[in-house]
Design an enzyme around this catalytic site. Structure first.
Site, PDB file in Angstrom:
ATOM      1  N   ASP A  71      -5.515  -3.308  -2.386  1.00  0.00           N
ATOM      2  CA  ASP A  71      -4.779  -3.577  -3.541  1.00  0.00           C
ATOM      3  C   ASP A  71      -5.454  -3.377  -4.948  1.00  0.00           C
ATOM      4  O   ASP A  71      -4.964  -2.829  -5.958  1.00  0.00           O
ATOM      5  CB  ASP A  71      -4.101  -5.056  -3.469  1.00  0.00           C
ATOM      6  CG  ASP A  71      -3.262  -5.457  -2.588  1.00  0.00           C
ATOM      7  OD1 ASP A  71      -2.913  -4.471  -1.942  1.00  0.00           O
ATOM      8  OD2 ASP A  71      -3.102  -6.541  -2.071  1.00  0.00           O
ATOM      9  N   ASP A 126      15.022  11.105  -4.147  1.00  0.00           N
ATOM     10  CA  ASP A 126      15.574  10.528  -3.190  1.00  0.00           C
ATOM     11  C   ASP A 126      14.956  10.911  -1.808  1.00  0.00           C
ATOM     12  O   ASP A 126      14.617  12.194  -1.567  1.00  0.00           O
ATOM     13  CB  ASP A 126      17.109  10.999  -3.218  1.00  0.00           C
ATOM     14  CG  ASP A 126      18.051  10.123  -2.175  1.00  0.00           C
ATOM     15  OD1 ASP A 126      17.693   9.182  -1.502  1.00  0.00           O
ATOM     16  OD2 ASP A 126      19.078  10.662  -2.222  1.00  0.00           O
ATOM     17  N   ILE A 127      14.870   9.940  -0.854  1.00  0.00           N
ATOM     18  CA  ILE A 127      14.204  10.281   0.432  1.00  0.00           C
ATOM     19  C   ILE A 127      15.311  10.082   1.557  1.00  0.00           C
ATOM     20  O   ILE A 127      15.809   9.157   1.609  1.00  0.00           O
ATOM     21  CB  ILE A 127      12.922   9.226   0.873  1.00  0.00           C
ATOM     22  CG1 ILE A 127      12.109   9.184  -0.441  1.00  0.00           C
ATOM     23  CG2 ILE A 127      12.389   9.781   2.114  1.00  0.00           C
ATOM     24  CD1 ILE A 127      11.271  10.277  -0.517  1.00  0.00           C
ATOM     25  N   SER A 163       1.915  -2.413   1.971  1.00  0.00           N
ATOM     26  CA  SER A 163       0.891  -2.941   0.962  1.00  0.00           C
ATOM     27  C   SER A 163       0.082  -1.868   0.588  1.00  0.00           C
ATOM     28  O   SER A 163      -0.594  -1.980  -0.313  1.00  0.00           O
ATOM     29  CB  SER A 163      -0.444  -3.444   2.145  1.00  0.00           C
ATOM     30  OG  SER A 163       0.118  -4.759   2.756  1.00  0.00           O
ATOM     31  N   GLU A 197      -7.101  -6.255   2.805  1.00  0.00           N
ATOM     32  CA  GLU A 197      -5.798  -6.042   1.626  1.00  0.00           C
ATOM     33  C   GLU A 197      -6.032  -6.466   0.452  1.00  0.00           C
ATOM     34  O   GLU A 197      -5.710  -5.585  -0.516  1.00  0.00           O
ATOM     35  CB  GLU A 197      -4.890  -7.254   2.043  1.00  0.00           C
ATOM     36  CG  GLU A 197      -3.630  -7.552   1.260  1.00  0.00           C
ATOM     37  CD  GLU A 197      -2.711  -6.361   1.610  1.00  0.00           C
ATOM     38  OE1 GLU A 197      -2.310  -6.252   2.529  1.00  0.00           O
ATOM     39  OE2 GLU A 197      -2.572  -5.479   0.665  1.00  0.00           O
ATOM     40  N   GLY A 210      21.077   8.989  -1.404  1.00  0.00           N
ATOM     41  CA  GLY A 210      21.328   7.664  -1.903  1.00  0.00           C
ATOM     42  C   GLY A 210      20.520   6.668  -1.733  1.00  0.00           C
ATOM     43  O   GLY A 210      19.681   6.783  -0.661  1.00  0.00           O
TER      44      GLY A 210
END
Ligand SMILES: *[C@@H]1O[C@H](CO)[C@@H](O)[C@H](O)[C@H]1NC(C)=O
Ligand SMILES: *[C@@H]1O[C@H](CO)[C@@H](O)[C@H](O)[C@H]1NC(C)=O
Ligand SMILES: *[C@@H]1O[C@H](CO)[C@@H](O)[C@H](O)[C@H]1NC(C)=O
Ligand SMILES: *[C@@H]1O[C@H](CO)[C@@H](O)[C@H](O)[C@H]1NC(C)=O
Ligand SMILES: *[C@@H]1O[C@H](CO)[C@@H](O)[C@H](O)[C@H]1NC(C)=O
Ligand SMILES: *[C@@H]1O[C@H](CO)[C@@H](O)[C@H](O)[C@H]1NC(C)=O
Ligand SMILES: *[C@@H]1O[C@H](CO)[C@@H](O)[C@H](O)[C@H]1NC(C)=O
Ligand SMILES: *[C@@H]1O[C@H](CO)[C@@H](O)[C@H](O)[C@H]1NC(C)=O
Ligand SMILES: *[C@@H]1O[C@H](CO)[C@@H](O)[C@H](O)[C@H]1NC(C)=O
Ligand SMILES: *[C@@H]1O[C@H](CO)[C@@H](O)[C@H](O)[C@H]1NC(C)=O
Ligand SMILES: *[C@@H]1O[C@H](CO)[C@@H](O)[C@H](O)[C@H]1NC(C)=O
Length: 556
Positions: free
Chosen positions: A282, A514-515, A472, A278, A535
């Site tokens: 990052d 927009d997905i 993540s 992780e 939306g």
């Protein structure tokens, strides 16, 4: 620790001669927080040994949290406890021969060490040992505690009491064993070559730069910093970063680094065997995307919820804070008491007021929170339900992105819908009709706010190439874009973006893509959840970033 407040509170540094350490003052106690059972995973073991010492933290009521939220400026005036609050709590401690130190910059958190038997008396608690069957973790907690009636308006909460340690479920999901990746990663123009297509698309800085028009030119403002948090003993390796940059950012120095900020004993050993996937994910994506923005890795010791609080208190007091804070950790909302959750959330409002954009992953369990539960009701995640952070969901598939099935989203049970999102969320609820009725809290703060690609990210870990997925992945991606926007804003003499959400739902919403497909049906029966719609929706939020469009909307 903050010496100025120690002076103000010195009146309760008592050295009373009466050696009755067990005696506590008799006041009318009222239950302050309680829970029916230990959270799932924990089983009651034995009473806690009376002379075990607890390090209790006391949260003093802040003077004007409503003012903080509406003004989001001049923070100290709102969160510094009133003199009456300080003296009420101090008098109570003094009566009980207790000595506290100040934990937070404005003095709204105190800390004291106290043996279990005295804490049980003081708080009418029943501290016991609980064991987590899965991890073996032993912890001392109580299912209920009380405080004197006359302190209710002064003492916000005592911790640790009813909030149990977080289960360590934050690591990214590893979907596939490492592939051998052979292609020209320098080719930014040809999406087929850089990204691949379909659900199996590989993701790397080059593909994200292509997808979201992220600039590759270096940022230049030395004040512009971005911070990535490291919790749960996740350690970020400079050597893995170097390999990553050599492969994926050949045009920037492969020795670009992050700096370490250590909070509450947080460390970052550079030993390959202690690499944290992780932490590596990052740092690699922030250094790899936010080109030349100075990057801090804030490593924080202790349990997750304590560490969140310590991070916020650290950043509330530091002189030149980062403009962006990216965190890819979270837990189920019901794992933390509402009082502690609200206290931590208000600390994020303080950071927003200091001009820091605070971003968190929405979670990787779809509507079932962090666990693949039966979903007798949907499980919101923390801190995504906090209205003063920006929650980032995940998408997948190229060339047209859809919501990733693990992308957590939904509605908080702790916070109501904040005004900045009422229009967007009620439009969604109108479309939803009676779908999922009774499974979620339609009056809660809805999340995620935004999303970004979140599957098959290539990272280096312990020197090896891995492919990983999760919110993540999407969170450091979105955070890096905010950092690059801040660089252009501050270079143009404007302020950094700070608290993002009001802006995202108004000026910037049409600059997000927009997905409209995909869903997060992640309960164990696999048939219930939310669908992405036109939306805002609780799978992908307002959509994915488009740097060019965002920069234009910000007048850059
Ligand atoms: C209280 O704390 C102060 C500062 O840490 C210390 O100097 C003092 O001895 C303590 N008093 C008692 C009674 O523990
Ligand atoms: C306190 O907890 C112990 C276990 O640690 C339990 O046996 C006992 O019944 C509890 N007491 C009360 C009053 O609930
Ligand atoms: C590297 O720099 C060259 C020349 O400036 C540029 O054409 C190319 O697109 C850059 N590639 C990457 C991966 O940044
Ligand atoms: C793009 O890359 C693919 C895969 O490497 C290759 O087949 C194709 O010819 C390239 N297209 C262009 C226009 O370079
Ligand atoms: C990188 O940023 C620093 C300020 O943090 C600046 O001095 C330096 O010129 C930048 N590097 C490049 C290559 O622009
Ligand atoms: C790295 O960690 C391994 C396993 O914990 C240990 O055996 C080794 O001595 C460590 N190496 C260094 C340089 O600390
Ligand atoms: C799946 O679980 C949800 C939530 O408990 C329930 O509403 C739904 O009817 C279940 N679907 C099936 C096919 O069992
Ligand atoms: C639903 O959300 C509202 C607003 O935050 C809250 O007051 C209420 O307690 C929640 N309901 C449940 C069942 O948690
Ligand atoms: C309502 O649920 C059905 C499936 O049961 C789904 O096809 C439809 O898209 C849902 N509507 C919305 C607005 O999510
Ligand atoms: C991104 O924004 C630019 C400028 O507004 C626009 O030309 C482009 O089509 C947008 N890209 C996507 C994928 O929407
Ligand atoms: C957002 O839009 C409002 C109204 O159009 C405008 O006054 C404000 O300056 C915009 N904010 C930013 C940061 O561009």
């Amino acid at each position: 620790m903050f010496p100025i407040l120690l002076v103000a509170l010195s009146s309760f540094v008592v050295c009373n001669a009466i050696p009755l350490s067990l005696q506590v003052s008799r006041r009318n106690l009222v239950v302050h927080e309680s829970r029916e059972d230990a959270p799932s995973g924990f089983a009651l073991s034995t009473p806690a040994s009376p002379d075990s010492v607890l390090s209790l933290r006391l949260a003093l009521v802040q003077s004007d949290t409503d003012g903080l939220i509406s003004a989001l400026n001049d923070v100290a005036n709102f969160v510094t406890p009133s003199a009456a609050t300080v003296s009420a709590v101090v008098d109570w401690l003094t009566e009980n021969e207790l000595n506290a130190t100040v934990l937070s910059p404005v003095g709204d958190w105190l800390s004291l060490d106290i043996p279990v038997n005295k804490a049980n008396e003081l708080l009418a608690a029943n501290y016991s040992v609980y064991v987590n069957a899965q991890t073996g973790l032993q912890t001392i907690r109580t299912l209920s505690y009380s405080i004197p009636e006359d302190l209710q308006e002064h003492l916000a909460l005592v911790h640790p009491t009813v909030t149990f340690p977080s289960n360590k479920q934050h690591a990214p999901i590893f979907l596939a064993s490492p592939k051998s990746v052979t292609r020209d990663v320098q080719d930014l123009v040809n999406a087929t070559a850089v990204c691949g297509y379909g659900l199996a698309a590989w993701m790397n800085p080059g593909c994200l730069q292509y997808l979201y028009n992220i600039p590759i030119s270096p940022a230049t403002n030395p004040l512009n910093k971005i911070a990535v948090t490291g919790y749960d003993e996740e350690y970020a390796q400079q050597a893995d970063l170097e390999k990553f940059l050599a492969d994926y950012r050949p045009n920037i120095s492969s020795t670009a680094k992050f700096t370490l900020e250590s909070v509450e004993g947080g460390v970052n050993p550079q030993n390959s065997s202690q690499a944290g996937s992780e932490a590596n994910l990052d740092t690699q994506y922030v250094v790899g995307l936010a080109t030349n923005v100075s990057t801090q890795f804030i490593s924080v010791g202790g349990d997750f919820f304590d560490a969140l609080l310590d991070t916020a208190n650290f950043l509330a007091g530091v002189d030149a804070p980062p403009y962006v804070l990216s965190t890819s950790y979270g837990d189920n909302e019901d794992a933390i008491s509402q009082r502690l959750a609200i206290n931590i959330c208000n600390a994020y409002a303080q950071l927003g007021a200091r001009g820091i954009s605070v971003l968190f992953s929405s979670g990787d369990g779809g509507v079932s929170g962090n666990k693949n539960s039966e979903c007798t009701s949907f499980v919101p995640t923390f801190p995504s339900g906090c209205p003063y952070i920006t929650s980032v969901g995940a998408t997948t598939q190229l060339p047209t992105e859809i919501g990733a099935d693990f992308s957590s989203g939904g509605f908080s049970n702790y916070w109501g819908t904040p005004s900045y999102q009422t229009t967007a969320v009620s439009a969604y609820l109108d479309k939803l009709g009676s779908n999922n009725t009774g499974l979620f809290n339609a009056s809660g703060r809805a999340y995620p706010d935004v999303s970004a690609y979140g599957t098959n990210f290539e990272i280096y870990n312990e020197g090896n190439l891995l492919i990983t997925s999760g919110t993540s992945c999407s969170t450091p991606t979105f955070a890096s874009i905010v950092a690059l926007l801040n660089d252009q804003l501050t270079t143009a003499g404007k302020s950094p973006l700070g608290f993002l959400n009001p802006l995202l739902y108004s000026n910037l919403s049409s600059s997000l893509t927009d997905i409209v497909d995909g869903n997060n049906l992640a309960c164990s029966n696999g048939t219930t959840g939310f669908y992405a719609t036109e939306g805002w929706d609780p799978v992908t939020g307002l959509g994915t970033p488009n740097f060019t469009a965002l920069a234009t909307a910000l007048g850059l």
